[in-house]
Design a protein around this motif. Structure first.
Motif, PDB file in Angstrom:
ATOM      1  N   MET A   1       4.220 -11.190  -4.378  1.00 57.39           N
ATOM      2  CA  MET A   1       4.775  -9.963  -3.839  1.00 57.39           C
ATOM      3  C   MET A   1       3.636  -9.139  -3.247  1.00 57.39           C
ATOM      4  O   MET A   1       2.579  -8.994  -3.844  1.00 57.39           O
ATOM      5  CB  MET A   1       5.472  -9.196  -4.967  1.00 57.39           C
ATOM      6  N   ALA A   2       3.872  -8.604  -2.083  1.00 54.42           N
ATOM      7  CA  ALA A   2       2.866  -7.790  -1.407  1.00 54.42           C
ATOM      8  C   ALA A   2       2.652  -6.490  -2.178  1.00 54.42           C
ATOM      9  O   ALA A   2       3.593  -5.951  -2.769  1.00 54.42           O
ATOM     10  CB  ALA A   2       3.320  -7.488   0.021  1.00 54.42           C
ATOM     11  N   PRO A   3       1.416  -5.980  -2.172  1.00 50.27           N
ATOM     12  CA  PRO A   3       1.134  -4.742  -2.906  1.00 50.27           C
ATOM     13  C   PRO A   3       2.037  -3.581  -2.489  1.00 50.27           C
ATOM     14  O   PRO A   3       2.451  -2.780  -3.327  1.00 50.27           O
ATOM     15  CB  PRO A   3      -0.328  -4.440  -2.582  1.00 50.27           C
ATOM     16  N   ASP A   4       2.348  -3.482  -1.184  1.00 49.49           N
ATOM     17  CA  ASP A   4       3.227  -2.399  -0.725  1.00 49.49           C
ATOM     18  C   ASP A   4       4.629  -2.556  -1.286  1.00 49.49           C
ATOM     19  O   ASP A   4       5.277  -1.572  -1.639  1.00 49.49           O
ATOM     20  CB  ASP A   4       3.276  -2.354   0.807  1.00 49.49           C
ATOM     21  N   ASP A   5       5.126  -3.811  -1.368  1.00 46.69           N
ATOM     22  CA  ASP A   5       6.452  -4.054  -1.943  1.00 46.69           C
ATOM     23  C   ASP A   5       6.459  -3.678  -3.423  1.00 46.69           C
ATOM     24  O   ASP A   5       7.413  -3.063  -3.908  1.00 46.69           O
ATOM     25  CB  ASP A   5       6.865  -5.526  -1.794  1.00 46.69           C
ATOM     26  N   GLU A   6       5.407  -4.047  -4.128  1.00 49.40           N
ATOM     27  CA  GLU A   6       5.321  -3.722  -5.552  1.00 49.40           C
ATOM     28  C   GLU A   6       5.231  -2.213  -5.753  1.00 49.40           C
ATOM     29  O   GLU A   6       5.863  -1.658  -6.654  1.00 49.40           O
ATOM     30  CB  GLU A   6       4.124  -4.417  -6.188  1.00 49.40           C
ATOM     31  N   ARG A   7       4.465  -1.552  -4.904  1.00 50.05           N
ATOM     32  CA  ARG A   7       4.344  -0.097  -4.981  1.00 50.05           C
ATOM     33  C   ARG A   7       5.698   0.553  -4.747  1.00 50.05           C
ATOM     34  O   ARG A   7       6.099   1.479  -5.469  1.00 50.05           O
ATOM     35  CB  ARG A   7       3.327   0.393  -3.947  1.00 50.05           C
ATOM     36  N   LEU A   8       6.454   0.076  -3.750  1.00 50.76           N
ATOM     37  CA  LEU A   8       7.776   0.623  -3.464  1.00 50.76           C
ATOM     38  C   LEU A   8       8.726   0.395  -4.646  1.00 50.76           C
ATOM     39  O   LEU A   8       9.457   1.300  -5.038  1.00 50.76           O
ATOM     40  CB  LEU A   8       8.359   0.007  -2.183  1.00 50.76           C
ATOM     41  N   LEU A   9       8.681  -0.795  -5.232  1.00 49.11           N
ATOM     42  CA  LEU A   9       9.533  -1.072  -6.390  1.00 49.11           C
ATOM     43  C   LEU A   9       9.205  -0.147  -7.555  1.00 49.11           C
ATOM     44  O   LEU A   9      10.096   0.339  -8.253  1.00 49.11           O
ATOM     45  CB  LEU A   9       9.419  -2.537  -6.810  1.00 49.11           C
ATOM     46  N   LYS A  10       7.922   0.101  -7.751  1.00 43.05           N
ATOM     47  CA  LYS A  10       7.515   1.008  -8.841  1.00 43.05           C
ATOM     48  C   LYS A  10       8.010   2.428  -8.566  1.00 43.05           C
ATOM     49  O   LYS A  10       8.538   3.097  -9.464  1.00 43.05           O
ATOM     50  CB  LYS A  10       5.996   0.978  -9.014  1.00 43.05           C
ATOM     51  N   LEU A  11       7.861   2.891  -7.335  1.00 41.13           N
ATOM     52  CA  LEU A  11       8.343   4.222  -6.976  1.00 41.13           C
ATOM     53  C   LEU A  11       9.859   4.317  -7.131  1.00 41.13           C
ATOM     54  O   LEU A  11      10.387   5.319  -7.637  1.00 41.13           O
ATOM     55  CB  LEU A  11       7.949   4.560  -5.536  1.00 41.13           C
ATOM     56  N   LEU A  12      10.562   3.273  -6.708  1.00 47.43           N
ATOM     57  CA  LEU A  12      12.019   3.267  -6.825  1.00 47.43           C
ATOM     58  C   LEU A  12      12.462   3.195  -8.284  1.00 47.43           C
ATOM     59  O   LEU A  12      13.460   3.807  -8.661  1.00 47.43           O
ATOM     60  CB  LEU A  12      12.613   2.106  -6.019  1.00 47.43           C
ATOM     61  N   THR A  13      11.715   2.457  -9.091  1.00 49.56           N
ATOM     62  CA  THR A  13      12.026   2.390 -10.523  1.00 49.56           C
ATOM     63  C   THR A  13      11.925   3.772 -11.140  1.00 49.56           C
ATOM     64  O   THR A  13      12.832   4.218 -11.856  1.00 49.56           O
ATOM     65  CB  THR A  13      11.091   1.404 -11.249  1.00 49.56           C
ATOM     66  N   THR A  14      10.827   4.460 -10.879  1.00 46.09           N
ATOM     67  CA  THR A  14      10.644   5.812 -11.402  1.00 46.09           C
ATOM     68  C   THR A  14      11.754   6.738 -10.896  1.00 46.09           C
ATOM     69  O   THR A  14      12.327   7.511 -11.670  1.00 46.09           O
ATOM     70  CB  THR A  14       9.263   6.365 -11.000  1.00 46.09           C
ATOM     71  N   ALA A  15      12.086   6.616  -9.628  1.00 43.62           N
ATOM     72  CA  ALA A  15      13.126   7.469  -9.046  1.00 43.62           C
ATOM     73  C   ALA A  15      14.482   7.221  -9.705  1.00 43.62           C
ATOM     74  O   ALA A  15      15.182   8.173 -10.075  1.00 43.62           O
ATOM     75  CB  ALA A  15      13.218   7.233  -7.538  1.00 43.62           C
ATOM     76  N   ILE A  16      14.838   5.967  -9.867  1.00 47.82           N
ATOM     77  CA  ILE A  16      16.167   5.658 -10.410  1.00 47.82           C
ATOM     78  C   ILE A  16      16.252   5.956 -11.908  1.00 47.82           C
ATOM     79  O   ILE A  16      17.308   6.342 -12.410  1.00 47.82           O
ATOM     80  CB  ILE A  16      16.578   4.213 -10.071  1.00 47.82           C
ATOM     81  N   VAL A  17      15.129   5.811 -12.626  1.00 49.48           N
ATOM     82  CA  VAL A  17      15.123   6.149 -14.056  1.00 49.48           C
ATOM     83  C   VAL A  17      15.254   7.657 -14.239  1.00 49.48           C
ATOM     84  O   VAL A  17      16.003   8.119 -15.104  1.00 49.48           O
ATOM     85  CB  VAL A  17      13.840   5.612 -14.736  1.00 49.48           C
TER      86      VAL A  17
END
Length: 185
Positions: free
Chosen positions: A1-17
């Motif tokens: 997984m590209a670092p930008d994709d992982e960063r986006l997933l982490k941001l989205l995880t925090t947002a949705i939680v």
């Protein structure tokens, strides 16, 4: 997984939680991307949630791989496991608290529990962990203590700065004070 994709997933995880009822537009704003970008990457909210869950489970599998559970000294490995689980507390919160349709079990989900079972069994063979509790029970206790601490932090009942040391102390020494250690079972 590209670092930008992982960063986006982490941001989205925090947002949705933190905002479980947020719309896709709200989530896009919280993650700092456009709604079009979010739709292009994930399409629907259900697909986004599935991708987040898959990523979270992948992170847990990665933690067990990097912990060197099959070779590291058990107490150091346990401390590493606790530290890394707490580092990814939003991923744990996502897996624990999200109300979404049940997704099919992922391959790495089973290996996560098996890796922990094998770790605790190895620790028992080395005389580090008690033998009167099964390795599977240790795994369940570990998972539930870590998830419980994440929940307590989210509700303001535990300080995140003390969570790792609290978990190590409770897991290794229980909750009985040394002066009360002669209490009946």
């Amino acid at each position: 997984m590209a670092p930008d994709d992982e960063r986006l997933l982490k941001l989205l995880t925090t947002a949705i939680v933190n905002h479980p009822r947020a719309t896709m537009k709200d989530l896009a704003v919280l993650a700092g991307v456009s709604k079009a970008t979010l739709n292009r990457h994930y399409g629907t909210r259900a697909n986004l949630e599935y991708q987040l869950e898959a990523h979270a489970k992948g992170v847990l599998a990665q933690i067990t791989r990097t912990a060197e559970l099959h070779s590291a000294e058990p107490l150091h490995a346990l401390q590493y496991l606790i530290k890394e689980h707490l580092t990814h507390r939003d991923m744990l919160a996502l897996l624990l608290f999200e109300n979404r349709p049940k997704t099919p079990p992922l391959e790495n989900e089973e290996s996560y529990a098996k890796d922990l079972d094998a770790f605790f069994l190895r620790g028992q063979h080395l005389g580090v962990f008690r033998i009167d509790i099964s390795a599977a029970a240790f795994t369940e206790l570990f998972i539930n203590l870590v998830y419980g601490m994440v929940d307590a932090e989210r509700r303001g009942r535990a300080a995140s700065s003390r969570s790792a040391s609290t978990l190590v102390q409770i897991f290794l020494h229980g909750s009985v004070a040394s002066a009360a250690s002669n209490l009946p079972e």
